[in-house]
Design an enzyme around this catalytic site. Structure first.
Site, short mmCIF file in Angstrom:
data_model
loop_
_atom_site.label_atom_id
_atom_site.label_comp_id
_atom_site.label_asym_id
_atom_site.label_seq_id
_atom_site.Cartn_x
_atom_site.Cartn_y
_atom_site.Cartn_z
N ARG A 31 52.08 -34.36 -2.32
CA ARG A 31 51.15 -33.80 -1.33
C ARG A 31 51.03 -34.72 -0.12
NH1 ARG A 31 45.87 -31.74 -4.57
NH2 ARG A 31 45.30 -31.11 -2.45
N TYR A 86 60.60 -47.13 -2.29
CA TYR A 86 60.13 -47.90 -1.13
C TYR A 86 61.16 -48.09 -0.04
CZ TYR A 86 55.79 -48.45 -3.54
OH TYR A 86 54.60 -48.17 -4.16
N PHE A 134 51.20 -61.11 -7.67
CA PHE A 134 50.17 -60.40 -6.90
C PHE A 134 50.31 -58.90 -7.15
CE2 PHE A 134 53.70 -60.47 -3.86
CZ PHE A 134 53.67 -59.21 -3.29
#
Length: 432
Positions: free
Chosen positions: A106, A138, A432
């Site tokens: 979406r 990515y 992280f």
């Protein structure tokens, strides 16, 4: 942590009208993080969740909401990362990216990534980095695979540490001492900080992030002991030369010990200390296997062991780099050889990068220049390929062999590929 919550092929560039994208309010953090845990299909230990909450930079966190329900998230941390040549540059650490399984396809992830990159650019950070739970998504946002890692599983009885050549006298001056992980943390952090500039991809540790290195929730130990720490010190003056953090698990098979050592971190300032720490880890009583994850691909351990095949090394992706501002990023690193090249860069997500850039440097001892130009291009590539080559790990020549970089002037590829390469492999030990 990042997750591909919107697969290849999703076509919308923005969430549907019923959805709203807005900055995170501190009061909404728990609901926002609950949605992230649903996206990842896991529930974290309370201690780990509390630390993530304390470390979250709320003003750099975004959420997509369906009415009052959070259905998408992305955040960034303010870091500084080492690049070839020793500069440590402002870098956005992209994290906590997820979309609810009910809201995929979406445009949620695309909207989050676009908004986040615009904010990073406005803040003046020329680089963004991430670690992907699943990396396939990515690339279309301009992130290139810039750093790999090694995991090893060592049958300790089958290998020995050979030691750094004629350095026996050096080894004899090293004293190993067990220490409390928390009480020794400050000294270990000072040693870690000294290792950052020479190693591309390493992140300088900001205040408070040392707690992540020490995090050890009992429910995550899987039968292992609490975290332990061994220090390698100079016998003459007590100077810290290295440290290792690890845990052990005792097991018995067929009447014999078959325990396991899980190595969390080995950091050393010199070869003799590195060898001494690994010799210690491979010689712990009642253990049979030593596991270590996230070693650099050029770790000295590969050359220190008597039989490298017994390491059973496994290569996997680690660090993804995105050039948010091409000119600033390229002139902020050093180059291994002289380079004078015009790059034709394509960047759909950050249009200010699209165009031709003239990069020139006299070599590693001099600063580089990189400016927009109308001159004919020598190489054509996307910002993703620039990210993959930026830290000197992957080469432009290898990317060209994959059809991802095009040489437009004969000889330009070899010269640029040599200049972008670096003699220390990129590595990201900072979680992280």
């Amino acid at each position: 942590m990042t997750q591909p919550a919107e697969p290849e092929g999703a076509s919308d560039d923005a969430p549907q009208e019923a959805l709203s994208l807005r900055p995170l309010a501190a009061a909404d953090w728990d609901a926002w993080y609950d949605a992230l845990e649903v996206a990842f299909g896991e529930v974290e230990a309370a201690e780990r969740r509390a630390l993530w909450r304390a470390l979250t930079e709320v003003d750099r966190a975004l959420g997509v909401w369906d009415g009052a329900v959070p259905v998408g998230s992305a955040a960034a941390w303010t870091f500084r990362m080492a690049v070839p040549g020793g500069a440590v540059l402002p870098t956005a650490g992209v994290t906590m990216v997820g979309v609810a399984p009910t809201h995929r396809r979406r445009g949620v992830l695309t909207a989050l990534m676009r908004h986040q990159l615009d904010e990073i650019h406005e803040l003046g950070e020329s680089l963004a980095v991430l670690k992907a739970s699943e990396p396939g998504i990515y690339g279309r946002y301009g992130y290139g695979l810039a750093g790999w890692k090694l995991d090893v599983r060592i049958a300790r009885s089958r290998v020995r540490i050979l030691g750094p050549g004629p350095g026996r006298a050096q080894q004899q001056r090293i004293r190993l001492r067990l220490a409390d992980p928390a009480r020794s943390s400050a000294a270990c952090e000072r040693l870690y900080a000294r290792q950052v500039p020479p190693r591309p991809g390493m992140l300088a540790r900001r205040p408070g992030w040392d707690r992540l290195s020490l995090l050890d929730p009992p429910e995550e130990r899987q039968g292992h002991t609490a975290l332990q720490c061994v220090l390698a010190e100079d016998r003459r003056d007590g100077e810290l030369l290295g440290y290792a953090r690890y845990s052990t698990k005792v097991e018995w098979q067929h009447g014999g010990a078959a325990g396991e050592v899980r190595v969390r971190e080995v950091t050393a300032a010199e070869p003799a200390a590195h060898a001494a720490l690994w010799a210690y880890l491979l010689d712990l009583d009642l253990t049979d296997t030593v596991l270590a994850e996230n070693l650099p691909v050029d770790d000295p351990l590969l050359h220190l062991v008597s039989d490298p095949r017994r390491l059973c090394p496994q290569l996997s992706d680690s660090l993804f780099v995105r050039l948010v501002e091409v000119g600033d990023a390229l002139r902020s690193r050093r180059y291994a050889a002289p380079v004078d090249v015009v790059l034709e860069v394509a960047d759909e997500f950050c249009p200010w990068n699209t165009g031709r850039w003239h990069l020139h440097s006299a070599g590693p001892a001099t600063a580089a220049a990189c400016e927009p130009t109308d001159a004919p291009a020598d190489l054509a590539l996307s910002v993703r390929e620039l990210g993959a080559a930026y830290l000197g790990g992957g080469t432009l020549a290898a990317l060209a062999r994959a059809g991802l970089v095009r040489e437009l002037r004969p000889g330009a590829l070899a010269a640029a590929s040599h200049a972008f390469a670096w003699d220390v492999a990129p590595w990201l030990p900072h979680e992280f």
